[in-house]
Design a protein around this motif. Structure first.
Motif, PDB file in Angstrom:
ATOM      1  N   TRP A   1     -10.795  11.320  -6.612  1.00  0.00           N
ATOM      2  CA  TRP A   1      -9.726  11.283  -6.171  1.00  0.00           C
ATOM      3  C   TRP A   1      -8.804  11.213  -4.202  1.00  0.00           C
ATOM      4  CZ3 TRP A   1      -5.463  13.917  -3.247  1.00  0.00           C
ATOM      5  CH2 TRP A   1      -4.164  13.793  -3.468  1.00  0.00           C
ATOM      6  N   TRP A   2      -9.816  11.994  -3.438  1.00  0.00           N
ATOM      7  CA  TRP A   2      -9.780  12.200  -2.155  1.00  0.00           C
ATOM      8  C   TRP A   2     -10.279  10.604  -2.132  1.00  0.00           C
ATOM      9  CZ3 TRP A   2      -6.569  15.035   0.657  1.00  0.00           C
ATOM     10  CH2 TRP A   2      -5.952  16.017  -0.035  1.00  0.00           C
ATOM     11  N   LEU A   3     -10.973  10.525  -2.212  1.00  0.00           N
ATOM     12  CA  LEU A   3     -11.969   8.871  -1.919  1.00  0.00           C
ATOM     13  C   LEU A   3     -10.786   8.097  -1.746  1.00  0.00           C
ATOM     14  CD1 LEU A   3     -14.397   7.692  -0.735  1.00  0.00           C
ATOM     15  CD2 LEU A   3     -15.139   7.356  -3.286  1.00  0.00           C
ATOM     16  N   GLU A   4     -10.163   7.903  -3.246  1.00  0.00           N
ATOM     17  CA  GLU A   4      -9.120   7.137  -3.384  1.00  0.00           C
ATOM     18  C   GLU A   4      -8.266   6.422  -2.424  1.00  0.00           C
ATOM     19  OE1 GLU A   4      -6.754   7.062  -7.353  1.00  0.00           O
ATOM     20  OE2 GLU A   4      -5.237   5.934  -6.462  1.00  0.00           O
ATOM     21  N   ILE A   5      -7.553   8.090  -1.962  1.00  0.00           N
ATOM     22  CA  ILE A   5      -6.518   7.847  -0.918  1.00  0.00           C
ATOM     23  C   ILE A   5      -7.274   7.887   0.333  1.00  0.00           C
ATOM     24  CG2 ILE A   5      -4.810   9.809   0.020  1.00  0.00           C
ATOM     25  CD1 ILE A   5      -4.181   9.150  -3.081  1.00  0.00           C
ATOM     26  N   ALA A   6      -8.057   8.424   0.879  1.00  0.00           N
ATOM     27  CA  ALA A   6      -8.562   8.436   1.607  1.00  0.00           C
ATOM     28  C   ALA A   6      -8.334   6.208   2.440  1.00  0.00           C
ATOM     29  CB  ALA A   6      -9.762   8.878   2.333  1.00  0.00           C
ATOM     30  N   LEU A   7      -8.752   5.951   1.555  1.00  0.00           N
ATOM     31  CA  LEU A   7      -9.056   4.707   1.312  1.00  0.00           C
ATOM     32  C   LEU A   7      -8.069   4.134   1.632  1.00  0.00           C
ATOM     33  CD1 LEU A   7     -12.043   3.689  -0.971  1.00  0.00           C
ATOM     34  CD2 LEU A   7     -12.196   3.383   0.877  1.00  0.00           C
ATOM     35  N   VAL A   8      -7.303   4.512   0.392  1.00  0.00           N
ATOM     36  CA  VAL A   8      -5.564   3.684   1.000  1.00  0.00           C
ATOM     37  C   VAL A   8      -4.951   4.090   2.646  1.00  0.00           C
ATOM     38  CG1 VAL A   8      -2.892   3.642  -0.055  1.00  0.00           C
ATOM     39  CG2 VAL A   8      -5.108   4.031  -1.733  1.00  0.00           C
TER      40      VAL A   8
ATOM     41  N   LEU B   1       0.955  -0.919   0.112  1.00  0.00           N
ATOM     42  CA  LEU B   1       0.400  -0.012  -0.139  1.00  0.00           C
ATOM     43  C   LEU B   1       0.548   1.300   0.654  1.00  0.00           C
ATOM     44  CD1 LEU B   1      -2.935  -0.647   2.634  1.00  0.00           C
ATOM     45  CD2 LEU B   1      -2.996  -0.134  -0.020  1.00  0.00           C
ATOM     46  N   ALA B   2       1.990   1.067   0.840  1.00  0.00           N
ATOM     47  CA  ALA B   2       2.464   2.231   0.629  1.00  0.00           C
ATOM     48  C   ALA B   2       4.054   2.571  -0.219  1.00  0.00           C
ATOM     49  CB  ALA B   2       3.782   2.335   2.018  1.00  0.00           C
ATOM     50  N   GLY B   3       3.958   1.651  -0.584  1.00  0.00           N
ATOM     51  CA  GLY B   3       4.565   2.359  -2.362  1.00  0.00           C
ATOM     52  C   GLY B   3       3.616   2.204  -3.651  1.00  0.00           C
ATOM     53  N   TYR B   4       2.432   2.064  -3.450  1.00  0.00           N
ATOM     54  CA  TYR B   4       1.318   2.396  -4.038  1.00  0.00           C
ATOM     55  C   TYR B   4       1.046   3.799  -4.579  1.00  0.00           C
ATOM     56  CZ  TYR B   4      -3.435   3.375  -6.843  1.00  0.00           C
ATOM     57  OH  TYR B   4      -4.011   4.075  -7.198  1.00  0.00           O
ATOM     58  N   LEU B   5       1.432   4.155  -2.595  1.00  0.00           N
ATOM     59  CA  LEU B   5       0.761   5.739  -2.323  1.00  0.00           C
ATOM     60  C   LEU B   5       1.743   6.853  -2.060  1.00  0.00           C
ATOM     61  CD1 LEU B   5      -1.603   7.087  -0.942  1.00  0.00           C
ATOM     62  CD2 LEU B   5       0.082   6.869   1.222  1.00  0.00           C
ATOM     63  N   ILE B   6       3.040   5.900  -2.751  1.00  0.00           N
ATOM     64  CA  ILE B   6       4.371   6.483  -2.768  1.00  0.00           C
ATOM     65  C   ILE B   6       4.407   7.643  -4.373  1.00  0.00           C
ATOM     66  CG2 ILE B   6       6.824   6.761  -3.317  1.00  0.00           C
ATOM     67  CD1 ILE B   6       6.660   5.189  -0.501  1.00  0.00           C
TER      68      ILE B   6
ATOM     69  N   ARG C   1     -11.843 -10.122  11.979  1.00  0.00           N
ATOM     70  CA  ARG C   1     -12.646  -8.462  11.784  1.00  0.00           C
ATOM     71  C   ARG C   1     -11.859  -7.695  11.195  1.00  0.00           C
ATOM     72  NH1 ARG C   1     -17.864  -7.609  15.012  1.00  0.00           N
ATOM     73  NH2 ARG C   1     -17.926  -9.473  13.999  1.00  0.00           N
ATOM     74  N   GLY C   2     -10.837  -7.391  11.894  1.00  0.00           N
ATOM     75  CA  GLY C   2      -9.738  -5.890  11.428  1.00  0.00           C
ATOM     76  C   GLY C   2      -9.171  -6.416  10.022  1.00  0.00           C
ATOM     77  N   LEU C   3      -8.936  -6.971   9.700  1.00  0.00           N
ATOM     78  CA  LEU C   3      -8.466  -8.163   8.321  1.00  0.00           C
ATOM     79  C   LEU C   3      -9.285  -7.867   6.972  1.00  0.00           C
ATOM     80  CD1 LEU C   3      -5.541  -9.505   7.650  1.00  0.00           C
ATOM     81  CD2 LEU C   3      -6.442 -11.791   8.114  1.00  0.00           C
ATOM     82  N   LEU C   4     -10.577  -8.280   7.392  1.00  0.00           N
ATOM     83  CA  LEU C   4     -11.633  -8.176   6.399  1.00  0.00           C
ATOM     84  C   LEU C   4     -11.482  -6.711   6.029  1.00  0.00           C
ATOM     85  CD1 LEU C   4     -13.352  -9.056   4.912  1.00  0.00           C
ATOM     86  CD2 LEU C   4     -15.821  -9.530   6.876  1.00  0.00           C
ATOM     87  N   LEU C   5     -11.794  -5.642   6.991  1.00  0.00           N
ATOM     88  CA  LEU C   5     -11.521  -4.593   7.390  1.00  0.00           C
ATOM     89  C   LEU C   5     -10.726  -4.076   5.808  1.00  0.00           C
ATOM     90  CD1 LEU C   5     -14.257  -2.484   8.211  1.00  0.00           C
ATOM     91  CD2 LEU C   5     -12.871  -1.563   9.820  1.00  0.00           C
ATOM     92  N   GLY C   6      -9.571  -3.884   6.693  1.00  0.00           N
ATOM     93  CA  GLY C   6      -8.386  -3.896   5.773  1.00  0.00           C
ATOM     94  C   GLY C   6      -8.677  -4.277   4.395  1.00  0.00           C
ATOM     95  N   ALA C   7      -8.792  -5.895   3.947  1.00  0.00           N
ATOM     96  CA  ALA C   7      -9.463  -6.119   3.015  1.00  0.00           C
ATOM     97  C   ALA C   7      -9.637  -5.357   1.931  1.00  0.00           C
ATOM     98  CB  ALA C   7      -8.603  -7.581   2.692  1.00  0.00           C
ATOM     99  N   THR C   8     -11.049  -4.820   2.902  1.00  0.00           N
ATOM    100  CA  THR C   8     -11.757  -4.640   1.923  1.00  0.00           C
ATOM    101  C   THR C   8     -11.992  -3.066   1.609  1.00  0.00           C
ATOM    102  OG1 THR C   8     -13.869  -5.575   3.105  1.00  0.00           O
ATOM    103  CG2 THR C   8     -14.814  -3.665   2.231  1.00  0.00           C
ATOM    104  N   ALA C   9     -11.059  -1.732   2.507  1.00  0.00           N
ATOM    105  CA  ALA C   9     -10.857  -0.661   2.158  1.00  0.00           C
ATOM    106  C   ALA C   9      -9.587  -0.871   0.794  1.00  0.00           C
ATOM    107  CB  ALA C   9      -9.955   0.123   2.978  1.00  0.00           C
ATOM    108  N   THR C  10      -8.705  -1.917   0.958  1.00  0.00           N
ATOM    109  CA  THR C  10      -8.017  -1.750  -0.523  1.00  0.00           C
ATOM    110  C   THR C  10      -8.307  -2.169  -1.198  1.00  0.00           C
ATOM    111  OG1 THR C  10      -6.529  -3.390   1.366  1.00  0.00           O
ATOM    112  CG2 THR C  10      -5.738  -3.203  -0.828  1.00  0.00           C
ATOM    113  N   VAL C  11      -9.698  -3.089  -1.968  1.00  0.00           N
ATOM    114  CA  VAL C  11      -9.821  -3.743  -2.530  1.00  0.00           C
ATOM    115  C   VAL C  11     -10.430  -1.911  -2.941  1.00  0.00           C
ATOM    116  CG1 VAL C  11     -12.242  -4.531  -3.725  1.00  0.00           C
ATOM    117  CG2 VAL C  11     -10.123  -5.635  -2.047  1.00  0.00           C
ATOM    118  N   LEU C  12     -11.168  -1.344  -2.732  1.00  0.00           N
ATOM    119  CA  LEU C  12     -12.448  -0.899  -2.710  1.00  0.00           C
ATOM    120  C   LEU C  12     -11.330   1.337  -3.130  1.00  0.00           C
ATOM    121  CD1 LEU C  12     -14.680   0.176   0.198  1.00  0.00           C
ATOM    122  CD2 LEU C  12     -15.603  -0.436  -2.086  1.00  0.00           C
ATOM    123  N   ALA C  13      -9.996   1.080  -2.273  1.00  0.00           N
ATOM    124  CA  ALA C  13      -9.256   1.771  -3.044  1.00  0.00           C
ATOM    125  C   ALA C  13      -8.645   1.791  -4.300  1.00  0.00           C
ATOM    126  CB  ALA C  13      -7.755   1.866  -2.074  1.00  0.00           C
ATOM    127  N   LEU C  14      -8.675   0.243  -4.877  1.00  0.00           N
ATOM    128  CA  LEU C  14      -8.511  -0.078  -6.591  1.00  0.00           C
ATOM    129  C   LEU C  14      -9.627   0.208  -7.130  1.00  0.00           C
ATOM    130  CD1 LEU C  14      -6.235  -2.920  -8.283  1.00  0.00           C
ATOM    131  CD2 LEU C  14      -9.203  -3.052  -8.570  1.00  0.00           C
TER     132      LEU C  14
END
Ligand code: SF4
Ligand code: SF4
Ligand code: SF4
Lengths: 444, 313
Positions: free
Chosen positions: A328-335, A298-303, A352-365
């Motif tokens: 654009w802001w939505l994407e960055i926020a999700l990342v 995630l950090a690599g992508y964001l950079i 649950r945390g794992l599921l949340l994080g994975a969901t946010a990553t998928v939504l960011a993409l």
């Protein structure tokens, strides 16, 4: 165990909804073939691509791409403990690509001409490259999935044959592929020789074979995926319809990085959700370590994403009040949300945390890719493009078809490995209880 | 490892090394080949000099739209004169449609509302067309004579050409079961018979001319030079998008006449070229790297486990 493990099948409300969606989608597709694309879409001469290219193709191919990252992790980088996750990932990928091809036929105006792509080569066209990659990669996925089918049928001889022939098929396929892409005999011979050299090393025993999967198959999957995941971004380099937050010469790199980033997220997401739906215990001891890679990805992508804006000097674009900017802001926020979750070990350890994080990553993409294909498009002469409802329903119907196919496949094929020993998983009891009381009806 | 197995190991390793060396050599040959075969943009511009081209001089255009009628008749686009002359859908490329290959746009001159200026939209027949480089199956192609033509037997209807064309030219039959990509083909067939394009022949005021690109370009510059106050000093199409076979002259800035502005002066293919050029390196590089990684990692794991690797499944 006399039979490899499969999952039983019975009609649940969830399956019923999927069936309805699939039927609705197919109905609208029939309508589209009778009356043309204009009858079901809001596409126009200014916006000839829209929702389908964004969702079915850009998003779909990324989400189904998990197979190549996982296969690489297990078979190239020695992460053998993750093997239990590879078959579901390969099955998802194969079904995903079949669906994608089906969706593409709906989007193409003259799909009956698709076979021209085989013989009429324009090797400077990114679209040509994507078409070939997808075709060959689907073939590779098919080869990777075959053992599951052969195991189910208990065809030992065919399985042996597959081991011997699959690498040769891969060499042949990649040789033709290289020639079509480069039009250069030198490169074609080079790639063929490299692959043949590895295979010789393995056949002569100098280099160890992989016990489950011919290495060449894995290599081909990674090579083809790397190419087409990034080429989906290359497709948009030639258009001047994109706003500055979305158009960048870095698109191929961004598309590749986001595909790699979403691969483990998707495996985690599917692992947790399918466990719940199928009343299995989630493979937490495998999914949690997979989550540890995500902060870096995630950090690599964001950079790259933000660095590119800085480098091109268009950061001020992020201050405008337009839908594309909000997107654009939505994407960055999700990342950032995904990054925050995966960077805190406490959250990751729990399902649950794992599921949340994975969901946010998928939504960011999804946000990034729909940004490139839908929201970020701006053709001043033609106003705005907003998808028509049949476009959305057709996509939903195709996804529903895919989920139904997946459900059918796990009912008949040994996709999941036998469950882990009790005690190795984080929160087992409820799921085990469900599994024991569910008494699935077997339809096969 | 016994002496015998070591020797065998070396022999086999040697054979593989020969294979890899061969691969390296052929990659080097490939690189050299690429360097030679690279058709630079300049070469294409040189080739275009002798190709068919068209010149539109907006200052001579009287807005009669005889060219539209002639194009409609010659290409059997099926519109009646009434349909052509009644109503004006738009004053830029949006006016093009499956049955409209060319369109004369009408613009009031702000400084002097009693005068009008005209623009003309149709395919620019780019020297290195974005539509041609993007079409996956070569359904669109740039003929040796210059016109960019479409071959319906191959077209998939992917509409990538429409995404790519910076002039918003290709059109698609949105309401058809068997949609075509349509646009001006510079009257390829007519010109093949030695006749001028239909629209050029129909123009009563000589605002349209046909000829080789070199001649028309020289003519355009001559006109600007001899009547410097009559023209903006720019030949639209000389460099836009890498240059086009259709050139335009005007008295007003082109964006006031419905022409797309801010176009890059290099061909759109240049934007995908670098990414496409990496393909063989990705294939070859990953081919070597993945195999090597797998070998090293696997051996390390074996050594760590203290066992000898399994060579057969
Ligand atoms: S103007 Fe558009 S359609 Fe015509 S040749 Fe150029 S890119 Fe192709
Ligand atoms: S729509 Fe047809 S002509 Fe246009 S790029 Fe696709 S295949 Fe080529
Ligand atoms: S060159 Fe031919 S096809 Fe093109 S606008 Fe003129 S008449 Fe029509």
């Amino acid at each position: 165990m006399s039979r490899p493990p499969t999952q039983g099948l019975r009609l649940t409300p969830g399956l019923a909804i999927l069936l309805v969606l699939a039927v609705a989608g197919l109905g609208l597709i029939a309508y589209r073939f009778a009356f043309g694309l204009g009858a079901v879409t809001n596409l126009s001469d200014g916006y000839p691509w829209g929702f389908w290219i964004g969702m079915d193709i850009l998003v779909g191919i990324a989400l189904a791409g998990g197979g190549f990252v996982l296969a690489g992790l297990v078979h190239i980088f020695g992460g053998h403990r993750f093997h239990a996750l590879t078959r579901p990932a390969i099955l998802t990928a194969f079904l995903g690509y079949l669906l994608f091809i089906f969706a593409l036929m709906v989007d193409l105006g003259r799909p009956w001409n698709i076979w021209w792509a085989l013989i009429s080569w324009n090797h400077v066209s990114p679209m040509f490259e994507v078409a070939w990659c997808v075709m060959f990669y689907t073939f590779v996925l098919f080869l990777e999935l075959l053992p599951a089918v052969l195991e189910r049928l208990q065809w030992e001889r065919a399985h042996q044959l597959w081991r011997r022939v699959a690498p040769l098929l891969v060499i042949a396929a990649l040789t033709v592929f290289t020639f079509a892409m480069t039009d250069s005999l030198g490169w074609t011979v080079a790639v063929a020789a490299i692959l043949a050299a590895w295979e010789t090393l393995m056949r002569t025993g100098v280099m160890a074979r992989d016990r489950q999967m011919p290495i060449l198959l894995i290599m081909a999957g990674i090579m083809l995926s790397t190419l087409h995941q990034s080429s989906l971004g290359t497709l948009f380099l030639i258009t001047d319809k994109l706003g500055p937050l979305w158009y960048t010469p870095m698109l191929p790199l961004l598309f590749f990085l986001s595909a790699v980033m979403v691969a483990p997220a998707m495996v985690i997401f599917e692992g947790l959700v399918s466990a719940r739906v199928l009343h299995r215990r989630p493979e937490l001891p495998l999914l949690v370590p997979l989550g540890r890679a995500l902060p870096f990805l995630l950090a690599g992508y964001l950079i790259v994403r933000v660095g590119d804006l800085l480098f091109r000097g268009v950061v001020l674009e992020t201050m405008r009040q337009t839908l594309a900017t909000w997107w654009w802001w939505l994407e960055i926020a999700l990342v950032l949300v995904a990054l925050a979750i995966f960077a805190s070990p406490d959250l990751v350890r729990r399902g649950r945390g794992l599921l949340l994080g994975a969901t946010a990553t998928v939504l960011a993409l999804i946000t990034h890719r729909t940004g490139v294909a839908i929201v970020g498009l701006d053709v001043p002469e033609y106003g705005r493009y907003v998808p028509a409802w049949p476009e959305v329903v057709i996509t939903a119907g195709i996804v529903a078809l895919g989920l139904l196919a997946f459900r059918l496949a796990v009912a008949f094929l040994p996709i999941y490995e036998p469950e882990l020993e009790p005690g190795t998983a984080g929160r087992a009891p409820r799921a085990v209880h469900d599994h024991l009381t569910a008494t699935p009806v077997r339809v096969g | 490892m016994s002496a015998l197995s070591r020797r065998r190991f070396l022999e086999r390793g040697g054979r593989a090394a020969v294979g890899l060396a061969g691969a390296g050599a052929s990659a080097a040959v490939a690189l050299a080949e690429d360097a030679v075969a690279d058709t630079g943009a300049d070469r294409l511009v040189e080739q275009a000099a002798a190709q068919w081209a068209m010149l539109f001089d907006s200052t001579l255009c009287v807005g009669c739209r005889a060219c539209e009628l002639a194009c409609n008749t010659d290409n059997e686009l099926g519109r009646t004169p009434d349909e052509i002359f009644e109503g004006r859908p738009a004053e830029d490329a949006r006016a093009l449609a499956p049955s409209v290959f060319t369109y004369v746009t009408f613009h009031q001159v702000e400084a002097d509302p009693s005068t009008a200026a005209f623009g003309k939209v149709q395919c620019m027949h780019c020297i290195e067309p974005a539509c041609v480089s993007s079409c996956p199956v070569l359904a669109l192609h740039k003929t040796a004579e210059g016109p960019v033509v479409w071959d319906g037997t191959r077209c998939l209807g992917c509409r990538y050409c429409m995404m790519a064309c910076p002039f918003l030219v290709p059109r698609f039959d949105w309401d058809s079961r068997n949609p075509r990509i349509t646009k001006c083909d510079m009257c390829f067939d007519l010109q093949g018979q030695g006749k001028p394009p239909a629209c050029v022949a129909a123009c009563p005021s000589k605002a349209l001319r046909a000829g080789t690109r070199a001649d028309l370009l020289a003519e355009a510059h001559r006109r600007i030079e001899t009547r410097p106050r009559r023209y903006v000093h720019h030949v639209y199409g000389e460099h836009e998008a890498g240059g086009t076979n259709f050139l335009h002259l005007a008295a007003r800035p082109f964006d006031e006449l419905g022409y797309r502005r801010n176009l890059p002066m290099r061909s759109y293919r240049e934007y995908t070229k670098p990414a496409m050029a990496t393909i063989p390196y990705v294939l070859g590089g990953l081919g070597v790297a993945l195999g090597a990684l797998r070998w090293i990692i696997n051996r390390r794991a074996d050594v760590a486990a203290g066992g000898h690797e399994e060579s057969q499944p």
